[in-house]
Design a protein around this motif. Sequence first.
Motif, mmCIF file in Angstrom:
data_model
loop_
_atom_site.group_PDB
_atom_site.id
_atom_site.type_symbol
_atom_site.label_atom_id
_atom_site.label_comp_id
_atom_site.label_asym_id
_atom_site.label_seq_id
_atom_site.Cartn_x
_atom_site.Cartn_y
_atom_site.Cartn_z
ATOM 1 N N THR A 1 57.577 8.881 50.197
ATOM 2 C CA THR A 1 56.373 8.277 49.614
ATOM 3 C C THR A 1 55.540 7.520 50.634
ATOM 4 O O THR A 1 54.448 7.053 50.307
ATOM 5 C CB THR A 1 56.752 7.333 48.462
ATOM 6 O OG1 THR A 1 57.655 6.337 48.965
ATOM 7 C CG2 THR A 1 57.425 8.098 47.329
ATOM 8 N N THR B 1 56.422 11.397 45.272
ATOM 9 C CA THR B 1 55.710 10.763 44.169
ATOM 10 C C THR B 1 56.541 9.671 43.526
ATOM 11 O O THR B 1 57.744 9.804 43.335
ATOM 12 C CB THR B 1 55.339 11.797 43.092
ATOM 13 O OG1 THR B 1 56.521 12.281 42.479
ATOM 14 C CG2 THR B 1 54.567 12.956 43.705
ATOM 15 N N GLY B 2 55.879 8.585 43.225
ATOM 16 C CA GLY B 2 56.449 7.521 42.406
ATOM 17 C C GLY B 2 55.435 7.221 41.327
ATOM 18 O O GLY B 2 55.096 8.087 40.515
ATOM 19 N N SER B 3 54.915 6.012 41.339
ATOM 20 C CA SER B 3 53.849 5.681 40.405
ATOM 21 C C SER B 3 52.548 6.333 40.870
ATOM 22 O O SER B 3 52.428 6.790 42.017
ATOM 23 C CB SER B 3 53.660 4.172 40.346
ATOM 24 O OG SER B 3 53.115 3.692 41.573
ATOM 25 N N ARG B 4 51.570 6.349 39.987
ATOM 26 C CA ARG B 4 50.273 6.905 40.355
ATOM 27 C C ARG B 4 49.660 6.130 41.522
ATOM 28 O O ARG B 4 49.073 6.721 42.442
ATOM 29 C CB ARG B 4 49.342 6.880 39.141
ATOM 30 C CG ARG B 4 48.059 7.668 39.342
ATOM 31 C CD ARG B 4 47.313 7.780 38.035
ATOM 32 N NE ARG B 4 46.844 6.492 37.575
ATOM 33 C CZ ARG B 4 46.695 6.150 36.291
ATOM 34 N NH1 ARG B 4 47.036 7.008 35.337
ATOM 35 N NH2 ARG B 4 46.226 4.971 35.954
ATOM 36 N N GLU C 1 51.240 4.692 43.910
ATOM 37 C CA GLU C 1 51.938 5.100 45.131
ATOM 38 C C GLU C 1 51.417 6.440 45.634
ATOM 39 O O GLU C 1 51.298 6.654 46.849
ATOM 40 C CB GLU C 1 53.442 5.166 44.879
ATOM 41 C CG GLU C 1 54.106 3.801 44.740
ATOM 42 C CD GLU C 1 55.578 3.910 44.397
ATOM 43 O OE1 GLU C 1 56.367 3.152 44.986
ATOM 44 O OE2 GLU C 1 55.942 4.734 43.534
ATOM 45 N N ARG D 1 54.088 13.154 37.748
ATOM 46 C CA ARG D 1 54.406 12.917 36.341
ATOM 47 C C ARG D 1 54.108 11.494 35.892
ATOM 48 O O ARG D 1 53.451 11.297 34.873
ATOM 49 C CB ARG D 1 55.878 13.263 36.076
ATOM 50 C CG ARG D 1 56.171 14.766 36.214
ATOM 51 C CD ARG D 1 57.612 15.116 35.952
ATOM 52 N NE ARG D 1 57.840 16.552 36.012
ATOM 53 C CZ ARG D 1 57.823 17.370 34.976
ATOM 54 N NH1 ARG D 1 57.576 16.880 33.766
ATOM 55 N NH2 ARG D 1 58.052 18.663 35.110
ATOM 56 N N GLU D 2 54.578 10.501 36.630
ATOM 57 C CA GLU D 2 54.403 9.120 36.184
ATOM 58 C C GLU D 2 52.921 8.734 36.267
ATOM 59 O O GLU D 2 52.311 8.723 37.335
ATOM 60 C CB GLU D 2 55.225 8.175 37.064
ATOM 61 C CG GLU D 2 55.197 6.732 36.586
ATOM 62 C CD GLU D 2 56.049 5.807 37.425
ATOM 63 O OE1 GLU D 2 55.814 4.584 37.377
ATOM 64 O OE2 GLU D 2 56.951 6.299 38.143
ATOM 65 N N GLY D 3 52.325 8.447 35.107
ATOM 66 C CA GLY D 3 50.918 8.091 35.055
ATOM 67 C C GLY D 3 49.987 9.270 34.894
ATOM 68 O O GLY D 3 48.768 9.096 34.876
ATOM 69 N N ARG E 1 51.505 14.837 30.760
ATOM 70 C CA ARG E 1 52.562 15.852 30.809
ATOM 71 C C ARG E 1 52.000 17.148 30.244
ATOM 72 O O ARG E 1 51.819 17.293 29.034
ATOM 73 C CB ARG E 1 53.793 15.397 30.014
ATOM 74 C CG ARG E 1 54.490 14.178 30.605
ATOM 75 C CD ARG E 1 55.089 14.477 31.974
ATOM 76 N NE ARG E 1 55.813 13.329 32.517
ATOM 77 C CZ ARG E 1 57.124 13.171 32.440
ATOM 78 N NH1 ARG E 1 57.870 14.078 31.828
ATOM 79 N NH2 ARG E 1 57.704 12.114 32.979
#
Length: 334
Positions: free
Chosen positions: A9, A34-37, A39, A70-72, A75
Amino acid sequence: MLIIGVAGTTLSDEEKAWLRAPNVSGVILFARNTGSRDEVIALVDAIREAGGEDMLVCVDQEGGRVQRLREGFTRLPPLSTLGLAYDRDPAEAVRLAEEHAWVMASELRATGIDFSFAPVLDLARGSAAIGNRAFHADPAVVGELGQAYVRGMHLAGMAAVLKHFPGHGSVAADTHLAAATDPRSRSELDMADMAPFIEAIEAHAEAVMVAHVTYPAVDHRPAGFSPVWIESILRAELGFRGAVIGDDISMKAAEVHGSVADRVHAHLDAGCDLVLACFPDVVSEAIAAVADRPADTASPIAGLRATIGATWEGLEDNPQRDRFVARVTALESA
């Protein structure tokens, strides 16, 4: 010439140096990046700070099992749900395909990402690699939904990348894991797997990704390493003038062409404009392979750079997006 993968990341000093190499054109993101949007946005900014503002950033954001961010992010259902919708109501499915594409592309653009490798135009005919990533088994349905998907991406300011030319959906083997061969004749391929690509090219798609599948009735080399498929068929016969992208050189089916350097040169010699080196363990060798290779000043890869997109704040304040997201995400429960 190269789109490369990075490990995490954040960027290491070695990865920043890779991005400064003259023949590196961009970075492809995976779930490992990828982590949070926020990030993801920070990583995209760091990539362009290291490599320059023209550095391409891309991802596989098809929906279903192949959705890296995916996060933020919404889906997205797999493309097969649009094919099922087409069987119920063709006109409604075409609208939904445009909306699915617009939601995907507008979210990536708000994150600073240039393009997704989409849409998948392979037929749903038993491929282990494709499965529910395909719209449908019928080439006519795939062609119509593919054109709609290209339109939706364009409405969001994103280039479309058709994959996996000339068609992977009728080949059982997964090219990530093994060599794959399709023994059918050229005429059989024309009538079936290639037909959706022809239609989507007519919709002005900007790029085509070429499969690692071998079609011995046409050429003994996998399509991505074949000037017959790329120069003679895709460009000369079909008139395609956009960017041609080779699939990942780390895949098992690519090993037929020897070392990493051999694979890179084989793609470029066959007519590819860009080569994917998705895993960090092959990047240094791939960069070394093209260090002295002159860049093609007429390359069409500039067409992959996205136009200005909405901000996340703008998207979240857009009632149209709310309607599209509700309609698209309801596909899996239909």
